[in-house]
Design a protein around this motif. Sequence first.
Motif, PDB file in Angstrom:
ATOM      1  N   LEU A 339      40.463  38.833  19.446  1.00 50.88           N
ATOM      2  CA  LEU A 339      41.492  38.603  20.464  1.00 50.88           C
ATOM      3  C   LEU A 339      40.865  38.357  21.832  1.00 50.88           C
ATOM      4  O   LEU A 339      41.341  37.510  22.601  1.00 50.88           O
ATOM      5  CB  LEU A 339      42.446  39.797  20.522  1.00 50.88           C
ATOM      6  CG  LEU A 339      43.359  39.977  19.308  1.00 50.88           C
ATOM      7  CD1 LEU A 339      44.037  41.344  19.346  1.00 50.88           C
ATOM      8  CD2 LEU A 339      44.412  38.867  19.253  1.00 50.88           C
ATOM      9  N   LEU A 340      39.807  39.064  22.145  1.00 53.78           N
ATOM     10  CA  LEU A 340      39.121  38.842  23.420  1.00 53.78           C
ATOM     11  C   LEU A 340      38.515  37.447  23.471  1.00 53.78           C
ATOM     12  O   LEU A 340      38.475  36.809  24.535  1.00 53.78           O
ATOM     13  CB  LEU A 340      38.038  39.907  23.627  1.00 53.78           C
ATOM     14  CG  LEU A 340      38.553  41.322  23.910  1.00 53.78           C
ATOM     15  CD1 LEU A 340      37.405  42.319  23.917  1.00 53.78           C
ATOM     16  CD2 LEU A 340      39.297  41.366  25.236  1.00 53.78           C
ATOM     17  N   THR A 341      38.060  36.964  22.322  1.00 55.94           N
ATOM     18  CA  THR A 341      37.538  35.592  22.268  1.00 55.94           C
ATOM     19  C   THR A 341      38.645  34.584  22.562  1.00 55.94           C
ATOM     20  O   THR A 341      38.420  33.571  23.236  1.00 55.94           O
ATOM     21  CB  THR A 341      36.926  35.318  20.885  1.00 55.94           C
ATOM     22  OG1 THR A 341      35.860  36.233  20.651  1.00 55.94           O
ATOM     23  CG2 THR A 341      36.385  33.899  20.797  1.00 55.94           C
ATOM     24  N   LEU A 342      39.856  34.862  22.085  1.00 58.33           N
ATOM     25  CA  LEU A 342      40.981  33.955  22.320  1.00 58.33           C
ATOM     26  C   LEU A 342      41.367  33.849  23.792  1.00 58.33           C
ATOM     27  O   LEU A 342      42.018  32.888  24.198  1.00 58.33           O
ATOM     28  CB  LEU A 342      42.201  34.408  21.515  1.00 58.33           C
ATOM     29  CG  LEU A 342      42.130  34.269  19.987  1.00 58.33           C
ATOM     30  CD1 LEU A 342      43.445  34.703  19.360  1.00 58.33           C
ATOM     31  CD2 LEU A 342      41.810  32.831  19.583  1.00 58.33           C
ATOM     32  N   LEU A 343      40.979  34.833  24.598  1.00 61.35           N
ATOM     33  CA  LEU A 343      41.303  34.777  26.025  1.00 61.35           C
ATOM     34  C   LEU A 343      40.633  33.589  26.715  1.00 61.35           C
ATOM     35  O   LEU A 343      41.056  33.175  27.799  1.00 61.35           O
ATOM     36  CB  LEU A 343      40.882  36.072  26.723  1.00 61.35           C
ATOM     37  CG  LEU A 343      41.589  37.356  26.258  1.00 61.35           C
ATOM     38  CD1 LEU A 343      41.109  38.545  27.080  1.00 61.35           C
ATOM     39  CD2 LEU A 343      43.103  37.220  26.362  1.00 61.35           C
ATOM     40  N   ASP A 345      40.422  30.622  25.221  1.00 60.80           N
ATOM     41  CA  ASP A 345      40.962  29.417  24.599  1.00 60.80           C
ATOM     42  C   ASP A 345      41.594  28.515  25.650  1.00 60.80           C
ATOM     43  O   ASP A 345      42.147  28.985  26.650  1.00 60.80           O
ATOM     44  CB  ASP A 345      42.004  29.818  23.542  1.00 60.80           C
ATOM     45  CG  ASP A 345      42.300  28.684  22.570  1.00 60.80           C
ATOM     46  OD1 ASP A 345      43.042  27.764  22.959  1.00 60.80           O
ATOM     47  OD2 ASP A 345      41.799  28.722  21.437  1.00 60.80           O
ATOM     48  N   GLY A 346      41.523  27.220  25.421  1.00 58.04           N
ATOM     49  CA  GLY A 346      42.086  26.270  26.373  1.00 58.04           C
ATOM     50  C   GLY A 346      43.598  26.127  26.290  1.00 58.04           C
ATOM     51  O   GLY A 346      44.219  25.524  27.175  1.00 58.04           O
ATOM     52  N   ARG A 347      44.210  26.678  25.245  1.00 58.57           N
ATOM     53  CA  ARG A 347      45.657  26.575  25.078  1.00 58.57           C
ATOM     54  C   ARG A 347      46.342  27.773  25.724  1.00 58.57           C
ATOM     55  O   ARG A 347      46.080  28.920  25.361  1.00 58.57           O
ATOM     56  CB  ARG A 347      46.014  26.485  23.592  1.00 58.57           C
ATOM     57  CG  ARG A 347      45.500  25.232  22.904  1.00 58.57           C
ATOM     58  CD  ARG A 347      45.528  25.371  21.388  1.00 58.57           C
ATOM     59  NE  ARG A 347      44.537  26.337  20.915  1.00 58.57           N
ATOM     60  CZ  ARG A 347      44.349  26.633  19.631  1.00 58.57           C
ATOM     61  NH1 ARG A 347      45.095  26.050  18.705  1.00 58.57           N
ATOM     62  NH2 ARG A 347      43.437  27.514  19.282  1.00 58.57           N
ATOM     63  N   VAL A 348      47.219  27.488  26.672  1.00 61.71           N
ATOM     64  CA  VAL A 348      47.879  28.547  27.429  1.00 61.71           C
ATOM     65  C   VAL A 348      48.661  29.472  26.509  1.00 61.71           C
ATOM     66  O   VAL A 348      48.625  30.707  26.659  1.00 61.71           O
ATOM     67  CB  VAL A 348      48.812  27.938  28.496  1.00 61.71           C
ATOM     68  CG1 VAL A 348      49.684  29.013  29.132  1.00 61.71           C
ATOM     69  CG2 VAL A 348      47.998  27.220  29.552  1.00 61.71           C
ATOM     70  N   GLN A 349      49.360  28.910  25.539  1.00 63.55           N
ATOM     71  CA  GLN A 349      50.181  29.726  24.648  1.00 63.55           C
ATOM     72  C   GLN A 349      49.333  30.700  23.836  1.00 63.55           C
ATOM     73  O   GLN A 349      49.722  31.857  23.626  1.00 63.55           O
ATOM     74  CB  GLN A 349      50.983  28.832  23.712  1.00 63.55           C
ATOM     75  CG  GLN A 349      51.984  29.587  22.840  1.00 63.55           C
ATOM     76  CD  GLN A 349      52.734  28.658  21.909  1.00 63.55           C
ATOM     77  OE1 GLN A 349      52.133  27.841  21.217  1.00 63.55           O
ATOM     78  NE2 GLN A 349      54.048  28.769  21.905  1.00 63.55           N
ATOM     79  N   VAL A 350      48.167  30.243  23.401  1.00 59.73           N
ATOM     80  CA  VAL A 350      47.267  31.101  22.622  1.00 59.73           C
ATOM     81  C   VAL A 350      46.764  32.258  23.484  1.00 59.73           C
ATOM     82  O   VAL A 350      46.741  33.417  23.055  1.00 59.73           O
ATOM     83  CB  VAL A 350      46.086  30.283  22.071  1.00 59.73           C
ATOM     84  CG1 VAL A 350      45.019  31.208  21.473  1.00 59.73           C
ATOM     85  CG2 VAL A 350      46.573  29.299  21.015  1.00 59.73           C
ATOM     86  N   VAL A 351      46.367  31.955  24.721  1.00 60.83           N
ATOM     87  CA  VAL A 351      45.878  33.001  25.621  1.00 60.83           C
ATOM     88  C   VAL A 351      46.980  34.014  25.901  1.00 60.83           C
ATOM     89  O   VAL A 351      46.757  35.228  25.877  1.00 60.83           O
ATOM     90  CB  VAL A 351      45.363  32.382  26.940  1.00 60.83           C
ATOM     91  CG1 VAL A 351      44.917  33.482  27.899  1.00 60.83           C
ATOM     92  CG2 VAL A 351      44.216  31.422  26.674  1.00 60.83           C
ATOM     93  N   GLN A 352      48.177  33.516  26.141  1.00 64.11           N
ATOM     94  CA  GLN A 352      49.299  34.413  26.431  1.00 64.11           C
ATOM     95  C   GLN A 352      49.592  35.330  25.248  1.00 64.11           C
ATOM     96  O   GLN A 352      49.856  36.527  25.425  1.00 64.11           O
ATOM     97  CB  GLN A 352      50.534  33.588  26.791  1.00 64.11           C
ATOM     98  CG  GLN A 352      51.687  34.407  27.342  1.00 64.11           C
ATOM     99  CD  GLN A 352      52.850  33.523  27.779  1.00 64.11           C
ATOM    100  OE1 GLN A 352      52.790  32.299  27.682  1.00 64.11           O
ATOM    101  NE2 GLN A 352      53.903  34.157  28.262  1.00 64.11           N
TER     102      GLN A 352
END
Length: 535
Positions: A339-343, A345-352
Motif C-alpha cells: 500500500l505504501l508503494t501505491l502512494l 502511483d501516478g493515478r489519483v484514484q489509486v493513491v486515494q
Amino acid sequence: MPEDQRNLLEDSEDLGAACQKALAETSKALKAFSFYPDNHPLRSQILTSAYEALANLVRRGPVTLIVQRGGFAIAGRKDAIENNPMTKALAQELFARELQRLTFLPELSPADLSALLSALAVSPQKIAEDGGVAGMLSRNGISAVMVNQIDVSAVYTKKSAGQAEEEEGDGGAEVPEERPLEPSPAQGSVAGEAAEPGVDELLAALAAETDDERYRQLARLLLKKALPLKLEGNFDRLYVVLARLLEQQADPARSTVCRDVAHTVLQQLILGEMAEHLLNHLEDVDFPDKEAICRMLRLGGAEVVDAVVRRLTATGSRGARKALGTALVRIGVQAQPQLLTLLKDGRVQVVQMAVAILAEIGNRDAVKGLVLTAYHPEGRVRMESIRALARIGGMEATGVLLSLVQEGDEPTALHAISWLGTCRNQAALEPLLRLVARRDLRGKLQALQLEALRAVGRIGDRRALAALFKVVRRRCLLGTTRRREQKLVALEAIAALGGEQARAFLQGYASGNGELAGPAAAALQTMAQKETGHE
C-alpha cells in the motif's frame, strides 16, 4: 510473487556467505537475548552485530530462508547454506518452534529484530499458546519479518507425485513422521473403518475433536485429502472445506493449538489459484458471504496481498473496490508495504484508495508515506491524507497536521483542524487554543479560529474551559461582529465540555439581559440534553 524473484541477491556470489554470517550472528543474538539482562552492554553489542549482518543481507531486496532440521536453504536456489555450529543450532531452535520460512524485508529495524528474538526466546509450548511466532509478531506490529509454520503439504504433494519422501523440494522443510491415529470417542468408528477417511469424515472428526495432538494429526490428513481438490481446480468443493475450517479457527472455545493448526491448514489451501477463486467471489456483487472471504484472505496473510492489490488497481467497479479494500484492511499490517508503494502511483484514484485503506489499518509506520501525500497536488488526496493522519494519530502525525494548519491553504487548514477535533487529539489542544488567542485585526484568521473553537469542544478536555471563558468575556471596539460570532461558538464549546464549572458560567450569562443571554440559555439546554442522554 515467486520466491526466486524476491531474493534479489541470489545471483550474487556473496549471498550464501551473507546468509551464513547473518544467521550465525542471529544465533548468537538469540542466546544473548535469553542470557543477558536488558541493560547489559554485551547484549546490546551482540544485537547490534546481528542487525548489521541482516541489514547487509537485505540491502538490495527481501530474502526468504527455508528452515530445515539441520540447517537452512535459500528460497529459489537449490544449494543449501553452508552450515556451522551456530547456524545449525539456530535451525534446530526454529524447527522446534515449527517455523518453515523466515523472510526479512529491507525495512528491517533493530526493533523488528528485537521483537523476533523476544518471540523466539519463548518456549515452544508457550509460543503455541500465544498463537505462534507469526501471531506474536503481528500483535507487536512487526511487518519487516515474516514467518511461516511448517508446510506439511510438501510431504503429501511429494507422495502423490510418487517421489521419494526423503527428496527435498524448493520449500521442503522436514516434517516429523505422523503417528498413526488411535481410535477415540470423538472420531467414532472413522479411524477403524478406513486408514484414510474422506474429506467430509475428517471435517466431522475435526469438529468433534478436543485433543490437541489428535487434532493436529487429523488436520494433516485433511490437508492430504484437500490438496488434490486444489490441483484439480475443484475450488467450489474446496471452498466448503475452507468454510468449515474457518469456523473452527475462529471458535474461542477451542484451544490455541487447535486454532493455530486450523490456521496453518487454511493458509496452505488458500494460497495460489484458490486465492484467485476467492477474489472472484469477492468481486461478485451477488456473492452473499463476502465477510467470510475477507476472513480467509486475512488468514492467507502477506502471500495473498499482491493478488488483492492487483485486482484493486485494475477494477472499474466501485463495489469491487470497496470489497477488495475491506479485504486489505482485514489483512492489516502485512498489506502495508504494498500500500505504501501505491502512494507513489501516478493515478489519483489509486493513491486515494491506498491512503483510505492505510487509515483503516491505523498503523503508525504508515505516517512517513502519508506525510508525502498530505502535500499531494491533488486536493482529494490531500484531504484523504489529512483524515488518515488524524485517525492514525501519534506525535509525528499530529505534527504534520499542525504544520498544515500553519502553512497550508485555508481549505486544507480547516480540514486539518476539523479532523484534529473529530479524533479528539489531546496533543492538538494547546496549539488550537493558541490559534484562537492570536490577534486578528483584519479577520483573516476568522474561519480558522471558529473551526479551532469547535475542535476544542469536540476534543473534550475541560482544561480548555478557562481559555474559552476568556473568549466569551473578551471586550473589543473593532471587529465586534466577528468577536460575537466567536463568543457564540465558544459558548457551544463550553456546553460540549460540560461539568459544574461550565454550567455555572453559562447560568451567569443566561440569567442576565445581555446579547449572550439567549445563546447561553440554549447552550445550557443542549448541555442538559447531552447529560440526560448519557444517563
